[in-house]
Design a protein around this motif. Sequence first.
Motif, PDB file in Angstrom:
ATOM      1  N   PHE A 326       0.838  -1.203   0.000  1.00 46.57           N
ATOM      2  CA  PHE A 326       0.000   0.000   0.000  1.00 46.57           C
ATOM      3  C   PHE A 326       0.877   1.259   0.000  1.00 46.57           C
ATOM      4  CE2 PHE A 326      -2.485   3.321   1.989  1.00 46.57           C
ATOM      5  CZ  PHE A 326      -3.712   3.205   1.350  1.00 46.57           C
ATOM      6  N   ASN A 327       1.836   1.287   0.927  1.00 46.86           N
ATOM      7  CA  ASN A 327       2.637   2.506   1.092  1.00 46.86           C
ATOM      8  C   ASN A 327       3.488   2.794  -0.134  1.00 46.86           C
ATOM      9  OD1 ASN A 327       1.650   2.981   3.630  1.00 46.86           O
ATOM     10  ND2 ASN A 327       3.179   1.679   4.600  1.00 46.86           N
ATOM     11  N   HIS A 328       4.097   1.740  -0.677  1.00 48.63           N
ATOM     12  CA  HIS A 328       4.921   1.942  -1.871  1.00 48.63           C
ATOM     13  C   HIS A 328       4.068   2.479  -3.013  1.00 48.63           C
ATOM     14  CE1 HIS A 328       6.882   0.467  -5.624  1.00 48.63           C
ATOM     15  NE2 HIS A 328       7.927   1.032  -5.061  1.00 48.63           N
ATOM     16  N   GLY A 329       2.860   1.949  -3.134  1.00 47.35           N
ATOM     17  CA  GLY A 329       1.955   2.426  -4.178  1.00 47.35           C
ATOM     18  C   GLY A 329       1.666   3.911  -4.030  1.00 47.35           C
ATOM     19  N   ILE A 330       1.403   4.326  -2.799  1.00 48.74           N
ATOM     20  CA  ILE A 330       1.099   5.740  -2.551  1.00 48.74           C
ATOM     21  C   ILE A 330       2.322   6.604  -2.848  1.00 48.74           C
ATOM     22  CG2 ILE A 330       0.621   7.407  -0.716  1.00 48.74           C
ATOM     23  CD1 ILE A 330      -1.838   5.861  -1.526  1.00 48.74           C
ATOM     24  N   ASN A 331       3.487   6.185  -2.312  1.00 42.58           N
ATOM     25  CA  ASN A 331       4.668   7.032  -2.437  1.00 42.58           C
ATOM     26  C   ASN A 331       5.115   7.185  -3.879  1.00 42.58           C
ATOM     27  OD1 ASN A 331       4.526   7.032   0.280  1.00 42.58           O
ATOM     28  ND2 ASN A 331       6.281   5.713   0.628  1.00 42.58           N
ATOM     29  N   ILE A 332       5.087   6.061  -4.607  1.00 42.98           N
ATOM     30  CA  ILE A 332       5.607   6.157  -5.971  1.00 42.98           C
ATOM     31  C   ILE A 332       4.627   6.951  -6.838  1.00 42.98           C
ATOM     32  CG2 ILE A 332       4.703   4.029  -6.995  1.00 42.98           C
ATOM     33  CD1 ILE A 332       7.633   3.648  -8.040  1.00 42.98           C
ATOM     34  N   THR A 333       3.348   6.884  -6.496  1.00 40.19           N
ATOM     35  CA  THR A 333       2.379   7.731  -7.210  1.00 40.19           C
ATOM     36  C   THR A 333       2.744   9.201  -7.015  1.00 40.19           C
ATOM     37  OG1 THR A 333       0.665   6.095  -6.839  1.00 40.19           O
ATOM     38  CG2 THR A 333      -0.061   8.296  -7.437  1.00 40.19           C
ATOM     39  N   GLY A 334       3.045   9.554  -5.752  1.00 36.06           N
ATOM     40  CA  GLY A 334       3.447  10.934  -5.479  1.00 36.06           C
ATOM     41  C   GLY A 334       4.663  11.330  -6.295  1.00 36.06           C
ATOM     42  N   MET A 335       5.644  10.407  -6.360  1.00 35.53           N
ATOM     43  CA  MET A 335       6.859  10.680  -7.140  1.00 35.53           C
ATOM     44  C   MET A 335       6.517  10.984  -8.594  1.00 35.53           C
ATOM     45  SD  MET A 335       9.881  10.756  -6.081  1.00 35.53           S
ATOM     46  CE  MET A 335      10.876  10.459  -4.666  1.00 35.53           C
ATOM     47  N   TRP A 336       5.691  10.129  -9.190  1.00 34.23           N
ATOM     48  CA  TRP A 336       5.377  10.325 -10.612  1.00 34.23           C
ATOM     49  C   TRP A 336       4.609  11.616 -10.832  1.00 34.23           C
ATOM     50  CZ3 TRP A 336       8.669   7.645 -12.819  1.00 34.23           C
ATOM     51  CH2 TRP A 336       8.875   6.286 -12.575  1.00 34.23           C
ATOM     52  N   VAL A 337       3.703  11.930  -9.891  1.00 40.86           N
ATOM     53  CA  VAL A 337       2.937  13.164 -10.057  1.00 40.86           C
ATOM     54  C   VAL A 337       3.895  14.349 -10.096  1.00 40.86           C
ATOM     55  CG1 VAL A 337       1.286  14.703  -8.961  1.00 40.86           C
ATOM     56  CG2 VAL A 337       0.825  12.259  -9.038  1.00 40.86           C
ATOM     57  N   ILE A 338       4.832  14.366  -9.147  1.00 45.17           N
ATOM     58  CA  ILE A 338       5.805  15.460  -9.124  1.00 45.17           C
ATOM     59  C   ILE A 338       6.601  15.495 -10.427  1.00 45.17           C
ATOM     60  CG2 ILE A 338       7.920  16.277  -8.046  1.00 45.17           C
ATOM     61  CD1 ILE A 338       5.729  16.855  -6.222  1.00 45.17           C
ATOM     62  N   ILE A 339       7.047  14.317 -10.852  1.00 43.64           N
ATOM     63  CA  ILE A 339       7.878  14.292 -12.060  1.00 43.64           C
ATOM     64  C   ILE A 339       7.086  14.794 -13.265  1.00 43.64           C
ATOM     65  CG2 ILE A 339       9.089  12.766 -13.667  1.00 43.64           C
ATOM     66  CD1 ILE A 339       9.945  11.136 -11.214  1.00 43.64           C
ATOM     67  N   ARG A 345       6.312  21.731 -16.519  1.00 49.47           N
ATOM     68  CA  ARG A 345       6.722  23.123 -16.298  1.00 49.47           C
ATOM     69  C   ARG A 345       8.085  23.443 -16.910  1.00 49.47           C
ATOM     70  NH1 ARG A 345       2.258  22.221 -14.305  1.00 49.47           N
ATOM     71  NH2 ARG A 345       1.443  23.181 -12.403  1.00 49.47           N
ATOM     72  N   TRP A 346       9.000  22.504 -16.825  1.00 50.38           N
ATOM     73  CA  TRP A 346      10.360  22.779 -17.304  1.00 50.38           C
ATOM     74  C   TRP A 346      10.617  22.222 -18.708  1.00 50.38           C
ATOM     75  CZ3 TRP A 346       9.799  22.905 -12.005  1.00 50.38           C
ATOM     76  CH2 TRP A 346      10.528  23.876 -11.304  1.00 50.38           C
ATOM     77  N   GLY A 347       9.732  21.291 -19.131  1.00 50.97           N
ATOM     78  CA  GLY A 347       9.918  20.717 -20.450  1.00 50.97           C
ATOM     79  C   GLY A 347      11.006  19.670 -20.512  1.00 50.97           C
ATOM     80  N   THR A 348      11.510  19.230 -19.356  1.00 52.94           N
ATOM     81  CA  THR A 348      12.526  18.184 -19.358  1.00 52.94           C
ATOM     82  C   THR A 348      12.487  17.434 -18.040  1.00 52.94           C
ATOM     83  OG1 THR A 348      14.870  17.682 -19.550  1.00 52.94           O
ATOM     84  CG2 THR A 348      14.296  19.748 -18.481  1.00 52.94           C
ATOM     85  N   ARG A 349      12.993  16.185 -18.093  1.00 54.30           N
ATOM     86  CA  ARG A 349      13.146  15.425 -16.850  1.00 54.30           C
ATOM     87  C   ARG A 349      14.629  15.209 -16.541  1.00 54.30           C
ATOM     88  NH1 ARG A 349       9.569  11.628 -19.557  1.00 54.30           N
ATOM     89  NH2 ARG A 349      11.484  10.486 -19.900  1.00 54.30           N
ATOM     90  N   ASP A 350      15.460  15.834 -17.343  1.00 58.52           N
ATOM     91  CA  ASP A 350      16.897  15.632 -17.202  1.00 58.52           C
ATOM     92  C   ASP A 350      17.406  16.461 -16.019  1.00 58.52           C
ATOM     93  OD1 ASP A 350      19.597  15.524 -17.376  1.00 58.52           O
ATOM     94  OD2 ASP A 350      19.680  15.762 -19.559  1.00 58.52           O
ATOM     95  N   MET A 351      17.897  15.764 -14.999  1.00 56.74           N
ATOM     96  CA  MET A 351      18.263  16.468 -13.766  1.00 56.74           C
ATOM     97  C   MET A 351      19.424  17.426 -13.946  1.00 56.74           C
ATOM     98  SD  MET A 351      17.716  13.724 -10.760  1.00 56.74           S
ATOM     99  CE  MET A 351      18.816  12.497 -11.365  1.00 56.74           C
ATOM    100  N   THR A 352      20.249  17.191 -14.967  1.00 58.67           N
ATOM    101  CA  THR A 352      21.368  18.097 -15.165  1.00 58.67           C
ATOM    102  C   THR A 352      20.893  19.460 -15.667  1.00 58.67           C
ATOM    103  OG1 THR A 352      21.650  17.188 -17.373  1.00 58.67           O
ATOM    104  CG2 THR A 352      23.033  16.267 -15.649  1.00 58.67           C
ATOM    105  N   LYS A 353      19.656  19.498 -16.194  1.00 58.51           N
ATOM    106  CA  LYS A 353      19.147  20.783 -16.706  1.00 58.51           C
ATOM    107  C   LYS A 353      18.160  21.438 -15.756  1.00 58.51           C
ATOM    108  CE  LYS A 353      19.589  19.178 -21.432  1.00 58.51           C
ATOM    109  NZ  LYS A 353      18.849  18.284 -22.337  1.00 58.51           N
TER     110      LYS A 353
END
Lengths: 479, 630
Positions: A326-339, A345-353
Motif C-alpha cells: 500500500f505505502n509503496h503504491g502511494i509514495n511512488i504515485t506521489g513521485m510520478w505526479v511530481i515528475i 513546467r520545465w519541459g525536461t526530466r533531465d536532472m542536469t538541466k
Amino acid sequence: MILIFLILIPLLTGIFSFALKGDNAKVLAILSTVATLGGTAHVCFLNFGIRTFNMPWIPVMGTQFSLRADGMSSMLCLLTGIVTLVAILTNLNKPVEKSGAFYGFMLLSQAGLMGVFLANDALLFYVFWELALIPVYFLCSQWGGEKRIAVTFKFFIYTFVGSLMLLAGLIYLASKVPGHISYAWADIVQVHKNLSLGEQQWLFWLIFIAFAIKMPLFPFHTWQPDTYEQSPTPVTIILSALMVKMGLFAVLRWLVPVLPEGVAFWSDTVIVLAIIGVVYASCIAIVQTDMKRLVAYSSIAHMGLMIAVAFCNSEVGMHGIMVQMFNHGINITGMWVIISIVENRWGTRDMTKLGGMASLAPKMAIAFVIISLANIALPLTNGFVGEFMLFNGLFSSGGNNHIIFMVLAGLGVILGAVYTLNMVQKTAYGNETEMIIRKDISLNEYVGLAVIIGIILCFGFFPKPLLELTSGMASVLVK
Amino acid sequence: MIHYIFLIPLLPLIGFLINGIGWRTIPKNMGGIIGCGAILGSFIVSLGVFFEVNTPGFHTQIIPLFDFIKSGKLNIPFEFQIDALSSLFLLIITGVGFLIHVYSTSYMHHDEGMVKYFSFLNLFVFFMLLLVLGANYLILFIGWEGVGLCSYLLIGFWFKNRDYTNAAKKAFIMNRIGDLGFLVGMLMILYTFGTLSYQDFFKNLHDAPKLPASTYNWIAICLFIGATGKSAQIPLYTWLPDAMAGPTPVSALIHAATMVTAGIYMIARSCALYELAPLVSNIVAAIGLATAIIAATIALKQYDIKKVLAYSTVSQLGFMFLALGIGAYSTAVFHVMTHAFFKALLFLGSGSVIHAMGGEQDLRKMGGLGKKMPITKITFLIGCLAISGIPGFAGFFSKDEILSRAFASNPTSPYLFVMGIGAAMMTSFYMFRLYYLTFTGSFRGTHEQEHHLHESPFAITLPLIILAVLSIVGGYVGLPGVISEHHALESFLSTAITNRSKFHLEESTEWILMTVSTLAAVFMIVYAYTATKKPNFAPTTGLAKMMENKWYVDEIYNAIIVKPLQSISGLLDTWADKKGIDGIVNGVGKTVKWGGDRMRVLQTGQVGFYIFIMVIGMIALFSISFLLVK
C-alpha cells in the motif's frame, strides 16, 4: 454485492467513455473513480468482514464467477481506487489527444486490477490479469514517448510470455484437483497435497515467471525502466503503483499457499536474486540523470526487499509486505505526479538541466521533499513502518545467511538516501533554471498531492488502521 | 506535571505546524514569538517534570500513548518513559534550545526565510524530545532519524549554494550509515529478547539465562555504530565540520549542544547492556579517545572560527565516549550537560562575531574585536576557560571527573589518563589561540569591516550572558570526591543509570591528578598567548600541513568509497544492465525472429517441394523405427 460494483463501475464507464470527447471524458473519469473509491472505502472501513460474491460462469470447465474480499484484497482495492483517482485528477490540466479513449482505457485497466485483487477463482484471476494489462499496451503504444512502439512491443512480448506460462500452470493445477476440474481458490490451495515435490518444483517456475516479470524480480526487470520512461505519466502510475503490486499480490495469493513445498525449495534462490536486485538497482539508480529512470530503478530496489521477504516465511514480514504494498503504491504515485509536473513546467526530466524548484515553485518543492523522505522510509512517514517490519521479517527468519541478506538489503537503505537526496538536490535546490510554464502547482495537482501527503503522514504517525485491516492475513501464509 | 508530559513534544510540533504552514504569510516577529513560545512552554513543563522526578521515592514512569506497530506477537507501543536521565535531557534540550531560539530571533532577522527557519528549529526540538522521551528503542530511533532530517534541512537552509547542500547531503548519508548499524542492533534485540522496551529488555538482560558473550557484544557494537554516526566519532565524524554550513545558532543547538549527544544518551540508557559487553566497552573507550586526540590535532590548525569549534565538539564528544567506555556513564552525562552550556555559548559567541564581521569567518582577518564587543568577549572568555578545565568553571568538574576516572579504571597503567591529558592540553591551546586571534591584538580585516564592528543586540547578548553564568555554576552539581562526599548529579541519575564501579581514588592521588591537569591547561593557555602574539599565517609544511588539511580523511574517503561507487554504478548501468541483461533479453527475441525467418523459407508454396519433404520425412521415420525395432 458491492464487490461486483467495484469492477462494473470502471468497466461500464470505461466502455462508455470511448464515445465521449474532451472534457466530458474527464468528468466521467473523475465521477467514475470517485464512485469506485467510495465503494472501496466502504469495503475497507465500514462493517469490515470477509465479503464474497458468487455467480455461475462456465460450469463445464469447473470455473465460476467468484469474488472474495479479505483484508489484503480490500486494502489493494482501496489502493487501486486512490491511485487511479490521483492519476486521472493530476492529469486533468495536461493536454491529452483522444481523451475519451485515453480515459476509457485507464478505467478498463482499473476494472481489471480490481478483478485481479478480488478473484477467488484461478481462471477468473487470469482473465482479469489480462484485462488489466491489455489496455496498458494500447495506452503505451498510442500515447507514449518517442520510442513507444519498440518499447511497448518488448513489454507486450515479455509479459505475454509470462502470462501464457501462468495459464498453463493454472490449468495443470486445476486438472489435479481430485474428483473434478476446479479453479476455485479453495480447491487450488489444497492441490499441493496431491503433487510430488518434483512437480511442485517445475510448476513453481511456470507460475512464478509471470509474477517475477511483473514485480519485477532481477534479472527480469529490463522492460521496466524503458516502459516507465516511455509511457505517459498516468500509465506509469498504474504500472508502478498497481501492476507491480499485482505481481506481488499474486505471489502471496496464488503461489505461496498453493505450492508450499515448491516455494520452500526455491526460496533461497529467489531471496538471493531479490537481494542482488536491491543492491544492483540501487547502484544503477545513482547514475541516472532522467528522473523517471531513477525512480524506476528505485522501485526495483524497493520491490526487491518485499520479494525477498515474501519468501522468508515470517509472519511479521508477510504483514509488512501487505502494508508496504500500500505505502509503496502511494509514495511512488506521489513521485510520478511530481515528475510529471516538473516535465510539464520545465519541459525536461533531465536532472542536469533542472534546479531551483524551491525558489521558483516552493509548494511543489515541499511536496517533493516530503514524498522523497517517504521514499527513503524516514520514520513518521508511511514507508518506515512497513520497512521496519520487512527488515524484521528478513532478519528473524533464522539462519546466518539472513544477517548477510539483512546487511546487503540495508545497503539499499543507504544507497536509497544517496540517489533520492541527489535528485532532490539537483532539482529542488541550486540556482533557478528556465521554466517554460512559470506556475507552481495548480488546483487539481494540489488536491492530488494533498491526498498523497495526507496518507503519507497519517499512516506514518498512526499505522494502526492499515495494520488492523491486514492483521490475521499473514499467519495463514506462514508455516 | 507528569500527566502533561505529552505537551513537551506537542508544543514544538504545533509551533512547527503553524510556522510551517504559514511560512509565507506569518510576519517575521510573529514567527519568532511562536517558535520561542513553543519551546518556552516545553521548558516550563520540563521543569515541573524535573522537580517531580527529583522528589524522594520517585519511580520510573511509563506513559503509554497509542499502539504504533502491532502485528502478531510483535507489539511496539508509542510510549514515553520518565526517569532521571530523560528529565535531565529534557531540561538541557528545552532550556538551551529556548536560549538559542531567542538568539535566533535577532540573528536570523535579516533572512527572508526566518519563519521557515523557526519551523525547522521547532521540528528539530520535537524530534529531539521524542528521542529522549521514548520508552523503547523504536521511539528513540524515530527521534534519531528525525533529528537527522532537521539537521539536513538546516545545514542546507541556504539551498542555493551547492556546497551547503552537499554538506547537508553528506551529513544525512553518513548518519544513515550509522543508522543501519542501529537498525541491525534493534533487530537483534528484538530477535533475541522479543522486546524493544527499555524496561523489559533490561529486565530480561538481568533475569535471562546467560547468553554467549558474543550476543551482547554484537548488539552493543551495532548500537555503537549508530552512535558513531550521530555523535560524529571515528570513522563517521567527517560530516560534522562540514555541517557548519548551516546558520550558526543551528550549529550551536544541533551540532554542539543536543543532537550530537544523542549517541551518548543512547549508550548511557543502554548501560546495562554495555556492562555485559566488556569488549565493546573497550572499543568505545578507544574510539572515543582516538577521536578526542585526532579532532584536537585538526583543530590546532584551522582558521575558520566555526571549524575550530566543530572539531572541538568532535573532540569533546570523544571525551564523553571515553567516559562511557570506562563505565562512568553518569560522568559522560555530566559532561554532556556542561558541554551543552559552554559549547552553545562558544558557538553563539562566534555567531555574534560573525554577525559583527558581516559574515566573515576567517580568523586571519579578525583581531582586537574585544574593544568593540565587550560582552561577547567576556562571555567567550568564560566559555574558553570552561572548556579548558580551569578550576571553578563548569568544564573543569566534568572533564576532571572523566580524566580521574580514566585513571581510576586502571591505576597501574594510566595510558588513558595520559592521552586524555594530551587531548585536554590541545583543547586549551586551540581555544585560546582562537580567543587571542579573535579578540586581542590589532584588527586584520578590511577598513570597511572595522567600521562596521559593533556589539550585538540584546537578544543575542542575553543568551550569551545566561549561558556564561551556566558555564560557571553548571559544574557545582558534581563536586569532586575530595571536596564533597555528595555528588548531586550522580545520586540524582543513580535511579536510571548505574556506573561500573565507584572509581575510588586515594585523596592524595586525586589532588595530584587535579593539579596536573590544571597546570597543563594553564601552561597551554600561556603558550597559546606567546604563539599568537605575532600571528604567522605562512603556508604550513609537513605535519602541520597534514593537520590543516584534516589528515586528508575526506580525500581518502572519496578515493576509496565515493569514486569507486560511482564508477561501479556506471559500469553496472551501461555494461551489466543495458548490454548484459537487456542484451540477452533482446538476443532471445532476435533468435526467435531469426529462427522464424529461416523456417519461413520452407514455406515455398510449391506442392512438389512439399511432397519431396514428405517423402524424406517418411523415409526418416521408417529408418528410425526399423533401427529401434532391431
